[in-house]
Design a protein around this motif. Structure first.
Motif, PDB file in Angstrom:
ATOM      1  N   PRO A 167       8.722  13.445  -0.377  1.00  0.00           N
ATOM      2  CA  PRO A 167       8.607  14.219   0.860  1.00  0.00           C
ATOM      3  C   PRO A 167       7.166  14.533   1.252  1.00  0.00           C
ATOM      4  N   VAL A 168       6.517  13.576   1.888  1.00  0.00           N
ATOM      5  CA  VAL A 168       5.127  13.728   2.329  1.00  0.00           C
ATOM      6  C   VAL A 168       5.136  13.766   3.860  1.00  0.00           C
ATOM      7  N   ALA A 169       5.214  14.964   4.408  1.00  0.00           N
ATOM      8  CA  ALA A 169       5.366  15.117   5.853  1.00  0.00           C
ATOM      9  C   ALA A 169       4.202  14.528   6.636  1.00  0.00           C
ATOM     10  N   LEU A 170       3.006  14.545   6.063  1.00  0.00           N
ATOM     11  CA  LEU A 170       1.831  14.136   6.830  1.00  0.00           C
ATOM     12  C   LEU A 170       1.429  12.683   6.636  1.00  0.00           C
ATOM     13  N   ALA A 171       2.349  11.849   6.143  1.00  0.00           N
ATOM     14  CA  ALA A 171       2.115  10.402   6.206  1.00  0.00           C
ATOM     15  C   ALA A 171       2.183  10.048   7.682  1.00  0.00           C
ATOM     16  N   VAL A 172       1.143   9.394   8.198  1.00  0.00           N
ATOM     17  CA  VAL A 172       1.071   9.166   9.640  1.00  0.00           C
ATOM     18  C   VAL A 172       0.863   7.695   9.970  1.00  0.00           C
ATOM     19  N   THR A 173       1.373   7.328  11.118  1.00  0.00           N
ATOM     20  CA  THR A 173       1.220   5.969  11.619  1.00  0.00           C
ATOM     21  C   THR A 173      -0.234   5.739  11.997  1.00  0.00           C
ATOM     22  N   THR A 174      -0.810   4.636  11.523  1.00  0.00           N
ATOM     23  CA  THR A 174      -2.165   4.278  11.933  1.00  0.00           C
ATOM     24  C   THR A 174      -2.173   3.006  12.772  1.00  0.00           C
ATOM     25  N   THR A 212       1.391   0.168   9.805  1.00  0.00           N
ATOM     26  CA  THR A 212       0.605   0.703   8.701  1.00  0.00           C
ATOM     27  C   THR A 212       0.616   2.223   8.817  1.00  0.00           C
ATOM     28  N   TYR A 213       0.772   2.881   7.679  1.00  0.00           N
ATOM     29  CA  TYR A 213       0.792   4.341   7.619  1.00  0.00           C
ATOM     30  C   TYR A 213      -0.255   4.809   6.623  1.00  0.00           C
ATOM     31  N   SER A 214      -0.920   5.875   6.966  1.00  0.00           N
ATOM     32  CA  SER A 214      -1.867   6.518   6.064  1.00  0.00           C
ATOM     33  C   SER A 214      -1.117   7.574   5.272  1.00  0.00           C
TER      34      SER A 214
END
Length: 148
Positions: free
Chosen positions: A85-92, A142-144
């Protein structure tokens, strides 16, 4: 650096990912539920998008932005299931190839993670109309992943 093996994954069950999305990302259901996560697995996820008038564009086909949202959501679910549960994985980055015009019907998206590292995840999504094996869209993303 340790290698993550597909046999070690997923770390979250379908129910756990669904609970997380309900709690942390309820806006995915704005305007009513149309996205349904159906499965998560090692480096993968499957999501269905119901047919709804709000997803159509002139000409009676599913809009590109609706397919883009579906691809982004299913990739996010695949990543969550496999890292936790990593809410701040974001689309790059997201890239789309629209292959054929889908009719006014629901869609099914299959995500597969190609790379799952500590800082980046790369995946692809195949989207087809429900009841068909013919792809209507292929996406890569890709996600950071934020540091622990």
């Amino acid at each position: 650096m340790s290698t993550i093996l597909p046999s070690d994954l997923p770390v979250m069950s379908l129910a756990e990912v669904l609970d997380f999305l309900e709690r942390e990302f309820p806006q995915m259901h704005a305007g009513g539920r149309s996205y349904h996560l159906e499965a998560v697995g090692p480096l993968s996820a499957r999501m269905r998008m119901d047919h709804h008038e709000r997803h159509l564009r002139p000409g009676g086909t599913v809009s590109g932005p609706s397919m883009m949202a579906l691809a982004d959501l299913v990739l996010y679910a695949a990543i969550l299931a496999n890292i936790g549960p990593v809410a701040l994985a974001v689309t790059t980055n997201l890239s789309f190839n629209f292959l054929r015009r889908p009719g006014a019907t629901g869609l099914v998206a299959e995500a597969r993670l190609l790379k799952l590292g500590r800082r980046l995840a790369v995946g692809e999504v195949a989207i087809a109309s429900r009841g068909s094996d013919d792809l209507v869209c292929h996406a890569t993303g890709t996600y950071s992943i934020p540091p622990a």
